[in-house]
Design a protein around this motif. Structure first.
Motif, PDB file in Angstrom:
ATOM      1  N   THR A  51      -1.027  -3.311 -59.630  1.00  0.00           N
ATOM      2  CA  THR A  51      -0.550  -2.607 -58.434  1.00  0.00           C
ATOM      3  C   THR A  51      -1.535  -1.527 -58.010  1.00  0.00           C
ATOM      4  O   THR A  51      -1.848  -1.383 -56.818  1.00  0.00           O
ATOM      5  CB  THR A  51       0.830  -1.979 -58.701  1.00  0.00           C
ATOM      6  N   LEU A  52      -2.028  -0.756 -58.964  1.00  0.00           N
ATOM      7  CA  LEU A  52      -2.989   0.305 -58.648  1.00  0.00           C
ATOM      8  C   LEU A  52      -4.292  -0.278 -58.103  1.00  0.00           C
ATOM      9  O   LEU A  52      -4.875   0.265 -57.153  1.00  0.00           O
ATOM     10  CB  LEU A  52      -3.269   1.151 -59.889  1.00  0.00           C
ATOM     11  N   GLN A  53      -4.748  -1.395 -58.671  1.00  0.00           N
ATOM     12  CA  GLN A  53      -5.962  -2.033 -58.187  1.00  0.00           C
ATOM     13  C   GLN A  53      -5.747  -2.634 -56.800  1.00  0.00           C
ATOM     14  O   GLN A  53      -6.644  -2.604 -55.953  1.00  0.00           O
ATOM     15  CB  GLN A  53      -6.420  -3.102 -59.181  1.00  0.00           C
ATOM     16  N   HIS A  54      -4.559  -3.165 -56.569  1.00  0.00           N
ATOM     17  CA  HIS A  54      -4.194  -3.693 -55.258  1.00  0.00           C
ATOM     18  C   HIS A  54      -4.272  -2.571 -54.209  1.00  0.00           C
ATOM     19  O   HIS A  54      -4.875  -2.738 -53.142  1.00  0.00           O
ATOM     20  CB  HIS A  54      -2.774  -4.267 -55.331  1.00  0.00           C
ATOM     21  N   LEU A  55      -3.651  -1.437 -54.521  1.00  0.00           N
ATOM     22  CA  LEU A  55      -3.657  -0.299 -53.604  1.00  0.00           C
ATOM     23  C   LEU A  55      -5.072   0.238 -53.386  1.00  0.00           C
ATOM     24  O   LEU A  55      -5.436   0.633 -52.272  1.00  0.00           O
ATOM     25  CB  LEU A  55      -2.755   0.809 -54.141  1.00  0.00           C
ATOM     26  N   ALA A  61     -10.570  -0.430 -48.096  1.00  0.00           N
ATOM     27  CA  ALA A  61     -10.871  -1.217 -46.900  1.00  0.00           C
ATOM     28  C   ALA A  61     -10.354  -0.526 -45.642  1.00  0.00           C
ATOM     29  O   ALA A  61     -11.037  -0.494 -44.609  1.00  0.00           O
ATOM     30  CB  ALA A  61     -10.259  -2.615 -47.022  1.00  0.00           C
ATOM     31  N   THR A  62      -9.153   0.058 -45.734  1.00  0.00           N
ATOM     32  CA  THR A  62      -8.571   0.734 -44.568  1.00  0.00           C
ATOM     33  C   THR A  62      -9.358   1.987 -44.207  1.00  0.00           C
ATOM     34  O   THR A  62      -9.555   2.283 -43.020  1.00  0.00           O
ATOM     35  CB  THR A  62      -7.103   1.095 -44.843  1.00  0.00           C
ATOM     36  N   LEU A  63      -9.815   2.733 -45.205  1.00  0.00           N
ATOM     37  CA  LEU A  63     -10.616   3.926 -44.944  1.00  0.00           C
ATOM     38  C   LEU A  63     -11.908   3.568 -44.219  1.00  0.00           C
ATOM     39  O   LEU A  63     -12.279   4.198 -43.216  1.00  0.00           O
ATOM     40  CB  LEU A  63     -10.929   4.647 -46.257  1.00  0.00           C
ATOM     41  N   ALA A  64     -12.594   2.531 -44.714  1.00  0.00           N
ATOM     42  CA  ALA A  64     -13.835   2.098 -44.064  1.00  0.00           C
ATOM     43  C   ALA A  64     -13.567   1.612 -42.642  1.00  0.00           C
ATOM     44  O   ALA A  64     -14.314   1.927 -41.706  1.00  0.00           O
ATOM     45  CB  ALA A  64     -14.492   0.993 -44.892  1.00  0.00           C
ATOM     46  N   LEU A 184      -1.784  -4.798 -46.941  1.00  0.00           N
ATOM     47  CA  LEU A 184      -1.052  -4.850 -48.211  1.00  0.00           C
ATOM     48  C   LEU A 184      -0.626  -6.270 -48.533  1.00  0.00           C
ATOM     49  O   LEU A 184      -0.712  -6.714 -49.683  1.00  0.00           O
ATOM     50  CB  LEU A 184       0.180  -3.941 -48.146  1.00  0.00           C
ATOM     51  N   ALA A 185      -0.173  -6.982 -47.516  1.00  0.00           N
ATOM     52  CA  ALA A 185       0.225  -8.374 -47.729  1.00  0.00           C
ATOM     53  C   ALA A 185      -0.990  -9.282 -47.828  1.00  0.00           C
ATOM     54  O   ALA A 185      -1.052 -10.173 -48.687  1.00  0.00           O
ATOM     55  CB  ALA A 185       1.138  -8.829 -46.594  1.00  0.00           C
ATOM     56  N   THR A 186      -1.977  -9.049 -46.968  1.00  0.00           N
ATOM     57  CA  THR A 186      -3.154  -9.921 -46.927  1.00  0.00           C
ATOM     58  C   THR A 186      -3.964  -9.838 -48.213  1.00  0.00           C
ATOM     59  O   THR A 186      -4.596 -10.818 -48.624  1.00  0.00           O
ATOM     60  CB  THR A 186      -4.044  -9.544 -45.725  1.00  0.00           C
ATOM     61  N   ALA A 187      -3.951  -8.676 -48.864  1.00  0.00           N
ATOM     62  CA  ALA A 187      -4.753  -8.485 -50.081  1.00  0.00           C
ATOM     63  C   ALA A 187      -4.374  -9.445 -51.195  1.00  0.00           C
ATOM     64  O   ALA A 187      -5.183  -9.696 -52.103  1.00  0.00           O
ATOM     65  CB  ALA A 187      -4.630  -7.042 -50.570  1.00  0.00           C
ATOM     66  N   ILE A 189      -4.209 -12.547 -51.175  1.00  0.00           N
ATOM     67  CA  ILE A 189      -5.064 -13.746 -51.220  1.00  0.00           C
ATOM     68  C   ILE A 189      -6.387 -13.453 -51.912  1.00  0.00           C
ATOM     69  O   ILE A 189      -7.128 -14.377 -52.249  1.00  0.00           O
ATOM     70  CB  ILE A 189      -5.325 -14.311 -49.812  1.00  0.00           C
ATOM     71  N   GLY A 190      -6.685 -12.176 -52.134  1.00  0.00           N
ATOM     72  CA  GLY A 190      -7.919 -11.823 -52.831  1.00  0.00           C
ATOM     73  C   GLY A 190      -7.973 -12.372 -54.239  1.00  0.00           C
ATOM     74  O   GLY A 190      -9.061 -12.582 -54.790  1.00  0.00           O
ATOM     75  N   SER A 191      -6.818 -12.619 -54.825  1.00  0.00           N
ATOM     76  CA  SER A 191      -6.790 -13.163 -56.187  1.00  0.00           C
ATOM     77  C   SER A 191      -7.337 -14.587 -56.249  1.00  0.00           C
ATOM     78  O   SER A 191      -7.690 -15.064 -57.334  1.00  0.00           O
ATOM     79  CB  SER A 191      -5.357 -13.131 -56.734  1.00  0.00           C
ATOM     80  N   THR A 192      -7.415 -15.254 -55.112  1.00  0.00           N
ATOM     81  CA  THR A 192      -8.006 -16.601 -55.102  1.00  0.00           C
ATOM     82  C   THR A 192      -9.511 -16.557 -55.336  1.00  0.00           C
ATOM     83  O   THR A 192     -10.118 -17.581 -55.651  1.00  0.00           O
ATOM     84  CB  THR A 192      -7.721 -17.321 -53.769  1.00  0.00           C
ATOM     85  N   VAL A 193     -10.119 -15.369 -55.158  1.00  0.00           N
ATOM     86  CA  VAL A 193     -11.554 -15.218 -55.422  1.00  0.00           C
ATOM     87  C   VAL A 193     -11.784 -14.210 -56.542  1.00  0.00           C
ATOM     88  O   VAL A 193     -12.790 -13.516 -56.577  1.00  0.00           O
ATOM     89  CB  VAL A 193     -12.327 -14.816 -54.145  1.00  0.00           C
ATOM     90  N   ALA A 194     -10.814 -14.098 -57.441  1.00  0.00           N
ATOM     91  CA  ALA A 194     -10.919 -13.306 -58.670  1.00  0.00           C
ATOM     92  C   ALA A 194     -10.823 -11.799 -58.464  1.00  0.00           C
ATOM     93  O   ALA A 194     -11.209 -11.037 -59.340  1.00  0.00           O
ATOM     94  CB  ALA A 194     -12.206 -13.632 -59.422  1.00  0.00           C
ATOM     95  N   ALA A 195     -10.291 -11.351 -57.322  1.00  0.00           N
ATOM     96  CA  ALA A 195     -10.016  -9.921 -57.148  1.00  0.00           C
ATOM     97  C   ALA A 195      -8.732  -9.577 -57.888  1.00  0.00           C
ATOM     98  O   ALA A 195      -7.807 -10.392 -57.971  1.00  0.00           O
ATOM     99  CB  ALA A 195      -9.873  -9.580 -55.670  1.00  0.00           C
ATOM    100  N   LYS A 196      -8.677  -8.386 -58.442  1.00  0.00           N
ATOM    101  CA  LYS A 196      -7.501  -7.953 -59.182  1.00  0.00           C
ATOM    102  C   LYS A 196      -6.469  -7.382 -58.208  1.00  0.00           C
ATOM    103  O   LYS A 196      -6.527  -6.218 -57.811  1.00  0.00           O
ATOM    104  CB  LYS A 196      -7.886  -6.898 -60.219  1.00  0.00           C
ATOM    105  N   THR A 197      -5.517  -8.225 -57.800  1.00  0.00           N
ATOM    106  CA  THR A 197      -4.440  -7.794 -56.919  1.00  0.00           C
ATOM    107  C   THR A 197      -3.129  -8.392 -57.413  1.00  0.00           C
ATOM    108  O   THR A 197      -3.105  -9.192 -58.348  1.00  0.00           O
ATOM    109  CB  THR A 197      -4.678  -8.251 -55.463  1.00  0.00           C
ATOM    110  N   LEU A 198      -2.050  -8.032 -56.746  1.00  0.00           N
ATOM    111  CA  LEU A 198      -0.746  -8.575 -57.100  1.00  0.00           C
ATOM    112  C   LEU A 198      -0.624 -10.059 -56.775  1.00  0.00           C
ATOM    113  O   LEU A 198       0.335 -10.715 -57.175  1.00  0.00           O
ATOM    114  CB  LEU A 198       0.356  -7.786 -56.386  1.00  0.00           C
ATOM    115  N   GLY A 199      -1.616 -10.586 -56.072  1.00  0.00           N
ATOM    116  CA  GLY A 199      -1.640 -12.026 -55.838  1.00  0.00           C
ATOM    117  C   GLY A 199      -1.737 -12.814 -57.134  1.00  0.00           C
ATOM    118  O   GLY A 199      -1.305 -13.975 -57.195  1.00  0.00           O
ATOM    119  N   GLU A 200      -2.294 -12.191 -58.174  1.00  0.00           N
ATOM    120  CA  GLU A 200      -2.372 -12.853 -59.486  1.00  0.00           C
ATOM    121  C   GLU A 200      -0.988 -13.254 -59.989  1.00  0.00           C
ATOM    122  O   GLU A 200      -0.802 -14.333 -60.557  1.00  0.00           O
ATOM    123  CB  GLU A 200      -3.021 -11.923 -60.519  1.00  0.00           C
TER     124      GLU A 200
END
Length: 246
Positions: A51-55, A61-64, A184-187, A189-200
């Protein structure tokens, strides 16, 4: 009665924190969704850590996106930058033109697997609402206020920093709120490319046909979206009241 929504949000926050800190406490709720020997609580990593990594990915990304979108909106609302409005609109629309999955597929060969392609996708996806809200706010400032600032001898930079941006801030916050909620919802799908998100959690549930995993991953993302959306809405309302816009 107006305190009821606040109490409900506080209750949601307490339940969310309790679940992330001690998910086994809630196993009895999810146990009916799985067979006897199947784990009901995600056991392939820490839900709190995910959850923390997801946030972290979403907020980075939102800040940038906010920095670029606000700067572009400021540029095209100045007399010297008005001609760049069509180009700026084309740039911020890239994220809406290409689905996040397509951006991930294009980004992975360039930057590899992990958080980087997810950050790129969320950054592009979050530009449009912030840019359009900032642009609308700056273009619709009360003429009497801007003329009074000009008449008082303020320079263009002083008018921007002391008058235009402060008055535009509630509308800018509204754009950031929308961008964060979408990402928050879109993130996930990042787990499909090995990003640490709640998608895992959701992907693990889909792969093992474990409805409990899918549900807890989705509910945590949903709860985060509701709480952050409401927090930013409250900030927007507070700023509007202070500026006399409500």
């Amino acid at each position: 009665m107006r305190f009821v929504p606040l109490l409900l949000r506080l209750l949601l926050f307490a339940v969310l924190v309790g679940f992330l800190v001690s998910p086994d406490t809630f196993e009895w709720l999810l146990r009916p969704l799985v067979d006897g020997g199947t784990p009901a609580i995600y056991n392939q990593g820490s839900l709190l850590s995910l959850t923390l990594q997801h946030l972290e990915i979403v907020f980075a990304a939102t800040l940038a996106a906010a920095i670029l979108a606000i700067l572009l909106a400021i540029l095209v609302t100045r007399s010297f930058g008005a001609e760049f409005l069509p180009l700026s609109r084309s740039l911020v629309n890239i994220g809406q033109t290409f689905p996040p999955v397509a951006v991930l597929a294009l980004a992975v060969p360039a930057v590899g697997f992990g958080a980087k392609p997810t950050l790129i996708a969320l950054f592009l996806y979050g530009l449009l609402p912030i840019f359009e809200n900032t642009l609308t706010a700056l273009q619709n400032l009360p003429r009497s206020v801007t003329e009074a600032a000009r008449g008082s001898g303020m320079t263009a930079m002083q008018r921007l920093l002391k008058v235009e941006l402060p008055l535009s801030l509630p509308v800018i916050i509204a754009g950031i709120r929308l961008s964060v909620t979408i990402n928050l919802a879109t993130a996930t799908i990042g787990s499909t490319v090995a990003a640490k998100t709640l998608g895992e959690v959701i992907i693990a549930g889909l792969q093992s046909n474990n409805l409990a995993f899918v549900l807890q991953g989705g509910l945590v993302v949903g709860a985060l979206a509701v709480l952050i959306y409401d927090a930013l809405s409250a900030l927007e309302a507070m700023l509007s009241r202070r500026l006399g816009l409500r």
